[in-house]
Scaffold this motif. Structure first.
Motif, PDB file in Angstrom:
ATOM      1  N   LEU A   1       0.813  -1.216   0.000  1.00  0.00           N
ATOM      2  CA  LEU A   1       0.000   0.000   0.000  1.00  0.00           C
ATOM      3  C   LEU A   1       0.841   1.258   0.000  1.00  0.00           C
ATOM      4  O   LEU A   1       1.953   1.285   0.493  1.00  0.00           O
ATOM      5  N   LYS A   2       0.235   2.308  -0.528  1.00  0.00           N
ATOM      6  CA  LYS A   2       0.887   3.612  -0.503  1.00  0.00           C
ATOM      7  C   LYS A   2       0.888   4.140   0.920  1.00  0.00           C
ATOM      8  O   LYS A   2       0.173   3.647   1.780  1.00  0.00           O
ATOM      9  N   PHE A   3       1.654   5.171   1.144  1.00  0.00           N
ATOM     10  CA  PHE A   3       1.727   5.807   2.451  1.00  0.00           C
ATOM     11  C   PHE A   3       0.327   6.156   2.940  1.00  0.00           C
ATOM     12  O   PHE A   3      -0.511   6.588   2.157  1.00  0.00           O
ATOM     13  N   ASP A   4       0.053   5.939   4.226  1.00  0.00           N
ATOM     14  CA  ASP A   4      -1.256   6.238   4.818  1.00  0.00           C
ATOM     15  C   ASP A   4      -2.309   5.167   4.587  1.00  0.00           C
ATOM     16  O   ASP A   4      -3.398   5.259   5.110  1.00  0.00           O
ATOM     17  N   GLY A   5      -1.989   4.184   3.763  1.00  0.00           N
ATOM     18  CA  GLY A   5      -2.956   3.124   3.509  1.00  0.00           C
ATOM     19  C   GLY A   5      -3.075   2.208   4.715  1.00  0.00           C
ATOM     20  O   GLY A   5      -2.208   2.189   5.599  1.00  0.00           O
TER      21      GLY A   5
ATOM     22  N   VAL B   1     -10.684 -20.694  17.649  1.00  0.00           N
ATOM     23  CA  VAL B   1     -10.275 -19.292  17.475  1.00  0.00           C
ATOM     24  C   VAL B   1     -11.399 -18.603  16.706  1.00  0.00           C
ATOM     25  O   VAL B   1     -11.513 -18.712  15.490  1.00  0.00           O
ATOM     26  N   SER B   2     -12.272 -17.909  17.444  1.00  0.00           N
ATOM     27  CA  SER B   2     -13.512 -17.426  16.835  1.00  0.00           C
ATOM     28  C   SER B   2     -13.335 -16.100  16.101  1.00  0.00           C
ATOM     29  O   SER B   2     -14.144 -15.727  15.260  1.00  0.00           O
ATOM     30  N   PHE B   3     -12.267 -15.382  16.447  1.00  0.00           N
ATOM     31  CA  PHE B   3     -12.066 -14.068  15.840  1.00  0.00           C
ATOM     32  C   PHE B   3     -10.582 -13.749  15.861  1.00  0.00           C
ATOM     33  O   PHE B   3      -9.896 -13.985  16.863  1.00  0.00           O
ATOM     34  N   LEU B   4     -10.077 -13.230  14.763  1.00  0.00           N
ATOM     35  CA  LEU B   4      -8.729 -12.657  14.807  1.00  0.00           C
ATOM     36  C   LEU B   4      -8.676 -11.464  13.882  1.00  0.00           C
ATOM     37  O   LEU B   4      -9.425 -11.371  12.915  1.00  0.00           O
ATOM     38  N   ILE B   5      -7.811 -10.530  14.236  1.00  0.00           N
ATOM     39  CA  ILE B   5      -7.686  -9.318  13.430  1.00  0.00           C
ATOM     40  C   ILE B   5      -6.220  -8.906  13.347  1.00  0.00           C
ATOM     41  O   ILE B   5      -5.480  -8.992  14.341  1.00  0.00           O
ATOM     42  N   VAL B   6      -5.800  -8.511  12.157  1.00  0.00           N
ATOM     43  CA  VAL B   6      -4.471  -7.930  11.963  1.00  0.00           C
ATOM     44  C   VAL B   6      -4.690  -6.580  11.294  1.00  0.00           C
ATOM     45  O   VAL B   6      -5.401  -6.486  10.296  1.00  0.00           O
ATOM     46  N   ASP B   7      -4.111  -5.556  11.875  1.00  0.00           N
ATOM     47  CA  ASP B   7      -4.267  -4.197  11.366  1.00  0.00           C
ATOM     48  C   ASP B   7      -2.884  -3.720  10.933  1.00  0.00           C
ATOM     49  O   ASP B   7      -1.991  -3.531  11.759  1.00  0.00           O
ATOM     50  N   PHE B   8      -2.698  -3.580   9.623  1.00  0.00           N
ATOM     51  CA  PHE B   8      -1.414  -3.119   9.086  1.00  0.00           C
ATOM     52  C   PHE B   8      -1.596  -1.693   8.599  1.00  0.00           C
ATOM     53  O   PHE B   8      -2.414  -1.421   7.733  1.00  0.00           O
ATOM     54  N   GLN B   9      -0.815  -0.770   9.178  1.00  0.00           N
ATOM     55  CA  GLN B   9      -0.895   0.624   8.751  1.00  0.00           C
ATOM     56  C   GLN B   9       0.383   0.980   8.015  1.00  0.00           C
ATOM     57  O   GLN B   9       1.460   0.939   8.599  1.00  0.00           O
ATOM     58  N   ALA B  10       0.234   1.298   6.736  1.00  0.00           N
ATOM     59  CA  ALA B  10       1.406   1.625   5.923  1.00  0.00           C
ATOM     60  C   ALA B  10       2.082   2.882   6.488  1.00  0.00           C
ATOM     61  O   ALA B  10       1.391   3.734   7.028  1.00  0.00           O
ATOM     62  N   PRO B  11       3.384   3.008   6.416  1.00  0.00           N
ATOM     63  CA  PRO B  11       4.231   2.069   5.695  1.00  0.00           C
ATOM     64  C   PRO B  11       4.717   0.884   6.524  1.00  0.00           C
ATOM     65  O   PRO B  11       5.187  -0.085   5.936  1.00  0.00           O
ATOM     66  N   ASP B  12       4.619   0.911   7.847  1.00  0.00           N
ATOM     67  CA  ASP B  12       5.367  -0.124   8.562  1.00  0.00           C
ATOM     68  C   ASP B  12       4.787  -0.606   9.892  1.00  0.00           C
ATOM     69  O   ASP B  12       5.422  -1.352  10.596  1.00  0.00           O
TER      70      ASP B  12
END
Ligand SMILES: [Zn+2]
Length: 335
Positions: A80-84, A96-107
Protein backbone atom coordinates in the motif's frame (compact mmCIF):
# COMPACT_ATOMS: atom_id res chain seq x y z
CA UNK A 1 -17.79 -10.50 -3.31
CA UNK A 2 -17.97 -6.81 -2.56
CA UNK A 3 -14.74 -5.73 -4.02
CA UNK A 4 -12.87 -3.80 -6.54
CA UNK A 5 -9.29 -4.80 -7.15
CA UNK A 6 -6.82 -3.14 -4.83
CA UNK A 7 -3.60 -2.54 -6.68
CA UNK A 8 -1.04 -4.75 -5.03
CA UNK A 9 1.61 -4.13 -7.63
CA UNK A 10 4.96 -3.05 -6.38
CA UNK A 11 6.17 0.42 -7.09
CA UNK A 12 9.58 0.69 -8.65
CA UNK A 13 12.40 1.46 -6.32
CA UNK A 14 16.15 1.56 -6.62
CA UNK A 15 17.51 -1.98 -6.72
CA UNK A 16 19.88 -3.11 -4.00
CA UNK A 17 23.31 -3.47 -5.53
CA UNK A 18 25.29 -5.58 -3.12
CA UNK A 19 23.38 -8.74 -2.14
CA UNK A 20 23.50 -9.14 1.60
CA UNK A 21 24.06 -12.44 3.31
CA UNK A 22 23.06 -11.03 6.69
CA UNK A 23 19.50 -11.92 7.66
CA UNK A 24 17.46 -8.85 8.50
CA UNK A 25 14.37 -9.49 10.59
CA UNK A 26 11.18 -7.45 10.49
CA UNK A 27 11.49 -6.49 6.87
CA UNK A 28 9.73 -7.04 3.57
CA UNK A 29 11.91 -7.51 0.49
CA UNK A 30 10.22 -6.69 -2.83
CA UNK A 31 11.66 -8.59 -5.80
CA UNK A 32 11.19 -9.10 -9.50
CA UNK A 33 11.96 -11.95 -11.90
CA UNK A 34 11.70 -10.03 -15.13
CA UNK A 35 12.26 -12.92 -17.53
CA UNK A 36 9.16 -14.66 -16.13
CA UNK A 37 7.07 -11.48 -15.54
CA UNK A 38 6.97 -12.29 -11.84
CA UNK A 39 6.83 -9.83 -8.98
CA UNK A 40 6.78 -10.66 -5.32
CA UNK A 41 7.56 -9.85 -1.74
CA UNK A 42 9.35 -11.84 0.91
CA UNK A 43 8.52 -11.08 4.57
CA UNK A 44 10.75 -12.11 7.49
CA UNK A 45 9.44 -11.42 10.98
CA UNK A 46 11.30 -11.80 14.27
CA UNK A 47 11.15 -9.36 17.21
CA UNK A 48 8.07 -7.51 15.87
CA UNK A 49 6.09 -10.75 15.71
CA UNK A 50 7.37 -11.85 19.09
CA UNK A 51 6.33 -8.50 20.54
CA UNK A 52 2.75 -8.80 19.24
CA UNK A 53 2.30 -12.41 20.36
CA UNK A 54 4.07 -12.07 23.73
CA UNK A 55 1.65 -9.36 24.89
CA UNK A 56 -1.07 -11.98 25.12
CA UNK A 57 0.65 -15.19 26.17
CA UNK A 58 -1.31 -17.19 23.58
CA UNK A 59 -1.26 -21.00 23.64
CA UNK A 60 1.25 -22.10 20.95
CA UNK A 61 -1.31 -23.18 18.29
CA UNK A 62 -3.17 -19.85 18.62
CA UNK A 63 0.09 -17.90 18.43
CA UNK A 64 1.09 -19.83 15.31
CA UNK A 65 -2.26 -19.17 13.61
CA UNK A 66 -2.21 -15.47 14.47
CA UNK A 67 1.40 -15.39 13.24
CA UNK A 68 0.28 -16.76 9.86
CA UNK A 69 -2.41 -14.09 9.65
CA UNK A 70 0.18 -11.43 10.53
CA UNK A 71 2.51 -12.61 7.75
CA UNK A 72 -0.33 -12.65 5.23
CA UNK A 73 -1.48 -9.15 6.20
CA UNK A 74 2.13 -7.94 6.05
CA UNK A 75 2.62 -9.35 2.54
CA UNK A 76 -0.55 -7.63 1.33
CA UNK A 77 -0.41 -4.42 3.37
CA UNK A 78 3.21 -3.65 2.52
CA UNK A 79 2.15 -2.92 -1.08
CA UNK A 80 0.00 0.00 0.00
CA UNK A 81 0.89 3.61 -0.50
CA UNK A 82 1.73 5.81 2.45
CA UNK A 83 -1.26 6.24 4.82
CA UNK A 84 -2.96 3.12 3.51
CA UNK A 85 -4.38 0.57 5.86
CA UNK A 86 -4.94 -3.14 5.40
CA UNK A 87 -7.15 -5.06 7.82
CA UNK A 88 -7.48 -8.83 7.85
CA UNK A 89 -10.20 -10.37 10.04
CA UNK A 90 -11.71 -13.79 10.49
CA UNK A 91 -15.00 -14.63 12.13
CA UNK A 92 -15.54 -18.35 12.52
CA UNK A 93 -17.09 -21.08 14.66
CA UNK A 94 -13.83 -22.83 15.65
CA UNK A 95 -11.78 -22.54 18.86
CA UNK A 96 -10.28 -19.29 17.47
CA UNK A 97 -13.51 -17.43 16.84
CA UNK A 98 -12.07 -14.07 15.84
CA UNK A 99 -8.73 -12.66 14.81
CA UNK A 100 -7.69 -9.32 13.43
CA UNK A 101 -4.47 -7.93 11.96
CA UNK A 102 -4.27 -4.20 11.37
CA UNK A 103 -1.41 -3.12 9.09
CA UNK A 104 -0.89 0.62 8.75
CA UNK A 105 1.41 1.62 5.92
CA UNK A 106 4.23 2.07 5.69
CA UNK A 107 5.37 -0.12 8.56
CA UNK A 108 3.10 -0.52 11.61
CA UNK A 109 1.31 -3.67 12.61
CA UNK A 110 -0.85 -4.85 15.48
CA UNK A 111 -3.05 -7.90 15.99
CA UNK A 112 -5.00 -10.04 18.43
CA UNK A 113 -7.09 -13.20 18.55
CA UNK A 114 -10.04 -14.38 20.62
CA UNK A 115 -10.12 -18.04 21.46
CA UNK A 116 -11.78 -20.60 23.69
CA UNK A 117 -9.02 -22.44 25.57
CA UNK A 118 -11.37 -25.31 26.49
CA UNK A 119 -11.79 -26.20 22.80
CA UNK A 120 -8.07 -26.42 22.01
CA UNK A 121 -6.77 -29.94 21.50
CA UNK A 122 -3.45 -31.39 20.32
CA UNK A 123 -2.75 -31.47 16.63
CA UNK A 124 -5.28 -28.89 15.44
CA UNK A 125 -4.04 -27.25 12.25
CA UNK A 126 -4.99 -23.71 11.29
CA UNK A 127 -8.08 -24.93 9.42
CA UNK A 128 -9.36 -26.81 12.49
CA UNK A 129 -8.62 -23.85 14.78
CA UNK A 130 -10.60 -21.49 12.58
CA UNK A 131 -13.49 -23.77 11.63
CA UNK A 132 -16.20 -22.37 9.37
CA UNK A 133 -16.97 -18.75 8.75
CA UNK A 134 -15.34 -16.06 6.69
CA UNK A 135 -12.19 -14.09 6.12
CA UNK A 136 -12.51 -10.39 5.32
CA UNK A 137 -9.74 -8.26 3.89
CA UNK A 138 -10.30 -4.52 3.90
CA UNK A 139 -8.15 -2.01 2.06
CA UNK A 140 -8.36 1.63 3.01
CA UNK A 141 -6.13 3.93 0.96
CA UNK A 142 -6.88 7.13 2.87
CA UNK A 143 -9.67 9.72 3.02
CA UNK A 144 -9.79 10.50 -0.71
CA UNK A 145 -9.99 6.90 -1.83
CA UNK A 146 -12.79 4.38 -1.69
CA UNK A 147 -12.59 1.56 0.80
CA UNK A 148 -13.04 -1.97 -0.44
CA UNK A 149 -13.54 -5.31 1.16
CA UNK A 150 -13.06 -8.81 -0.17
CA UNK A 151 -14.80 -11.71 1.59
CA UNK A 152 -13.77 -15.33 1.37
CA UNK A 153 -15.58 -18.28 2.94
CA UNK A 154 -13.52 -20.35 5.38
CA UNK A 155 -14.46 -23.99 5.50
CA UNK A 156 -11.78 -25.82 7.45
CA UNK A 157 -8.95 -24.89 5.09
CA UNK A 158 -5.74 -22.99 5.79
CA UNK A 159 -5.16 -19.25 5.51
CA UNK A 160 -2.90 -19.90 2.49
CA UNK A 161 -5.81 -21.60 0.70
CA UNK A 162 -8.16 -18.77 1.67
CA UNK A 163 -5.66 -16.24 0.31
CA UNK A 164 -5.55 -18.07 -3.03
CA UNK A 165 -9.33 -18.04 -3.18
CA UNK A 166 -9.31 -14.31 -2.42
CA UNK A 167 -6.90 -13.56 -5.25
CA UNK A 168 -8.74 -15.76 -7.70
CA UNK A 169 -12.08 -14.14 -6.96
CA UNK A 170 -11.28 -10.52 -6.27
CA UNK A 171 -7.89 -9.54 -7.60
CA UNK A 172 -7.78 -11.66 -10.73
CA UNK A 173 -4.00 -11.47 -10.66
CA UNK A 174 -2.47 -14.96 -10.66
CA UNK A 175 -0.99 -15.18 -7.15
CA UNK A 176 0.59 -17.78 -4.87
CA UNK A 177 1.34 -17.29 -1.19
CA UNK A 178 3.47 -19.25 1.27
CA UNK A 179 3.26 -18.67 5.03
CA UNK A 180 5.34 -20.22 7.83
CA UNK A 181 5.56 -19.62 11.58
CA UNK A 182 7.95 -21.27 14.01
CA UNK A 183 9.15 -21.17 17.58
CA UNK A 184 12.83 -20.74 18.28
CA UNK A 185 14.63 -21.64 21.49
CA UNK A 186 17.99 -19.95 21.77
CA UNK A 187 20.63 -18.64 24.13
CA UNK A 188 19.37 -17.67 27.57
CA UNK A 189 21.62 -17.07 30.55
CA UNK A 190 21.08 -19.41 33.46
CA UNK A 191 17.33 -19.87 33.21
CA UNK A 192 17.40 -21.99 30.04
CA UNK A 193 16.90 -21.11 26.38
CA UNK A 194 14.61 -18.24 25.55
CA UNK A 195 11.50 -18.71 23.46
CA UNK A 196 10.95 -16.50 20.43
CA UNK A 197 8.46 -16.50 17.60
CA UNK A 198 9.65 -16.22 14.00
CA UNK A 199 7.72 -16.13 10.76
CA UNK A 200 8.23 -15.76 7.07
CA UNK A 201 6.15 -15.59 3.96
CA UNK A 202 6.33 -15.10 0.26
CA UNK A 203 3.87 -13.68 -2.23
CA UNK A 204 4.40 -14.24 -5.95
CA UNK A 205 2.34 -12.64 -8.71
CA UNK A 206 2.30 -13.07 -12.46
CA UNK A 207 2.03 -9.67 -14.13
CA UNK A 208 2.65 -10.02 -17.86
CA UNK A 209 2.41 -6.97 -20.11
CA UNK A 210 -0.14 -8.74 -22.30
CA UNK A 211 -3.19 -9.26 -20.04
CA UNK A 212 -4.48 -12.33 -21.92
CA UNK A 213 -1.42 -14.22 -20.70
CA UNK A 214 -2.67 -13.87 -17.12
CA UNK A 215 -5.83 -15.92 -17.60
CA UNK A 216 -6.08 -18.60 -14.96
CA UNK A 217 -6.86 -22.25 -15.46
CA UNK A 218 -8.95 -22.92 -12.38
CA UNK A 219 -11.88 -20.57 -12.86
CA UNK A 220 -15.10 -22.46 -12.27
CA UNK A 221 -17.26 -22.80 -15.42
CA UNK A 222 -20.08 -21.16 -13.47
CA UNK A 223 -23.66 -22.00 -14.46
CA UNK A 224 -22.86 -23.73 -17.75
CA UNK A 225 -25.48 -26.46 -18.40
CA UNK A 226 -24.50 -30.08 -17.71
CA UNK A 227 -22.68 -31.63 -20.60
CA UNK A 228 -21.55 -28.30 -21.99
CA UNK A 229 -17.97 -28.33 -23.20
CA UNK A 230 -16.01 -26.21 -20.73
CA UNK A 231 -13.32 -24.10 -22.25
CA UNK A 232 -10.03 -25.18 -20.77
CA UNK A 233 -7.48 -22.40 -20.43
CA UNK A 234 -3.83 -23.34 -20.67
CA UNK A 235 -1.76 -21.51 -18.11
CA UNK A 236 1.16 -19.49 -19.37
CA UNK A 237 4.48 -21.38 -19.17
CA UNK A 238 6.10 -18.57 -17.18
CA UNK A 239 3.40 -18.75 -14.52
CA UNK A 240 3.55 -22.55 -14.43
CA UNK A 241 7.27 -22.22 -13.72
CA UNK A 242 6.70 -19.49 -11.11
CA UNK A 243 4.18 -21.64 -9.23
CA UNK A 244 6.47 -24.63 -9.32
CA UNK A 245 9.37 -22.58 -7.94
CA UNK A 246 7.41 -21.10 -5.02
CA UNK A 247 6.06 -24.60 -4.39
CA UNK A 248 9.58 -25.74 -3.52
CA UNK A 249 10.02 -23.23 -0.68
CA UNK A 250 10.21 -25.08 2.63
CA UNK A 251 8.80 -23.67 5.87
CA UNK A 252 12.25 -23.86 7.44
CA UNK A 253 13.70 -21.66 4.66
CA UNK A 254 11.09 -19.00 5.33
CA UNK A 255 11.87 -18.81 9.05
CA UNK A 256 15.57 -19.78 9.18
CA UNK A 257 17.31 -17.05 11.25
CA UNK A 258 20.62 -17.82 9.52
CA UNK A 259 19.40 -17.52 5.94
CA UNK A 260 19.04 -14.01 4.53
CA UNK A 261 16.05 -13.15 2.38
CA UNK A 262 18.32 -12.30 -0.52
CA UNK A 263 20.05 -15.67 -0.30
CA UNK A 264 16.67 -17.42 -0.28
CA UNK A 265 15.50 -15.47 -3.34
CA UNK A 266 18.76 -16.19 -5.12
CA UNK A 267 18.45 -19.89 -4.27
CA UNK A 268 14.98 -19.98 -5.83
CA UNK A 269 15.29 -17.78 -8.88
CA UNK A 270 19.00 -17.52 -9.80
CA UNK A 271 18.60 -19.38 -13.09
CA UNK A 272 16.13 -16.77 -14.28
CA UNK A 273 17.76 -13.73 -12.70
CA UNK A 274 16.15 -12.06 -9.72
CA UNK A 275 16.27 -8.39 -8.85
CA UNK A 276 15.82 -7.49 -5.19
CA UNK A 277 14.70 -4.01 -4.14
CA UNK A 278 15.39 -2.03 -0.98
CA UNK A 279 13.92 -3.70 2.12
CA UNK A 280 10.92 -2.12 3.84
CA UNK A 281 11.23 -2.15 7.64
CA UNK A 282 8.35 -3.23 9.91
CA UNK A 283 7.56 -2.65 13.55
CA UNK A 284 4.97 -3.76 16.05
CA UNK A 285 3.21 -0.69 17.26
CA UNK A 286 -0.29 -0.06 18.49
CA UNK A 287 -2.05 3.16 17.59
CA UNK A 288 -4.08 3.39 20.81
CA UNK A 289 -3.67 6.41 23.09
CA UNK A 290 -5.26 7.88 26.21
CA UNK A 291 -6.76 10.68 24.11
CA UNK A 292 -8.30 8.24 21.61
CA UNK A 293 -9.78 6.08 24.39
CA UNK A 294 -11.09 9.18 26.14
CA UNK A 295 -12.87 10.48 23.03
CA UNK A 296 -14.28 6.99 22.40
CA UNK A 297 -15.72 7.05 25.96
CA UNK A 298 -17.26 10.44 25.34
CA UNK A 299 -19.00 9.09 22.23
CA UNK A 300 -20.95 6.58 24.38
CA UNK A 301 -24.38 7.34 25.80
CA UNK A 302 -24.26 8.75 29.35
CA UNK A 303 -26.01 5.67 30.75
CA UNK A 304 -23.43 3.35 29.13
CA UNK A 305 -20.59 5.43 30.57
CA UNK A 306 -22.20 5.23 34.02
CA UNK A 307 -22.41 1.42 33.68
CA UNK A 308 -18.66 1.28 33.07
CA UNK A 309 -17.77 2.65 36.50
CA UNK A 310 -16.36 -0.16 38.66
CA UNK A 311 -14.80 0.45 42.10
CA UNK A 312 -14.95 4.18 41.54
CA UNK A 313 -13.09 4.19 38.22
CA UNK A 314 -13.45 3.43 34.53
CA UNK A 315 -10.89 1.02 33.15
CA UNK A 316 -10.40 0.32 29.45
CA UNK A 317 -7.96 -2.31 28.15
CA UNK A 318 -6.72 -2.14 24.56
CA UNK A 319 -7.37 -5.55 23.02
CA UNK A 320 -4.48 -5.16 20.60
CA UNK A 321 -1.64 -4.31 22.96
CA UNK A 322 -3.13 -4.95 26.45
CA UNK A 323 -2.43 -1.36 27.57
CA UNK A 324 -4.75 -0.38 30.42
CA UNK A 325 -6.22 3.14 30.55
CA UNK A 326 -7.81 4.32 33.84
CA UNK A 327 -10.13 7.30 34.21
CA UNK A 328 -11.95 8.85 37.15
CA UNK A 329 -15.74 8.93 36.62
CA UNK A 330 -15.40 12.69 36.10
CA UNK A 331 -12.75 12.24 33.40
CA UNK A 332 -14.94 9.64 31.73
CA UNK A 333 -17.80 12.15 31.59
CA UNK A 334 -19.92 10.44 34.27
CA UNK A 335 -21.88 13.04 36.26
ZN1 LIG B 1 -3.19 -0.57 22.04
Amino acid sequence: MVSQSPDTRITTEAPVRAPSTVPVDDTVLPFEVETLDLRGRLARLGPALDDVLAKHDYPAPVGKLLGEAIVLATLLGSALKFDGRFILQTQTDGPVSFLIVDFQAPDRLRAYARYDASRLTDGQDSGALLGKGHLAMTVDQGPDMSRYQGLVALDGGSLEEAAHEYFLRSEQIPTRVRLAVGEEWRGGDGDGPKHRWRAGGMLLQFLPKAPERARQADLHPGDAPDGAVTHRIMEDDAWVEGQSLIGTVEDIELIDPDLSGERLLYRLFHERGVRVFAPLPLRARCSCSRDAVSSMLRSFAASDRADMVKDGKVEVTCEFCSSVYRFTPHEAGVE
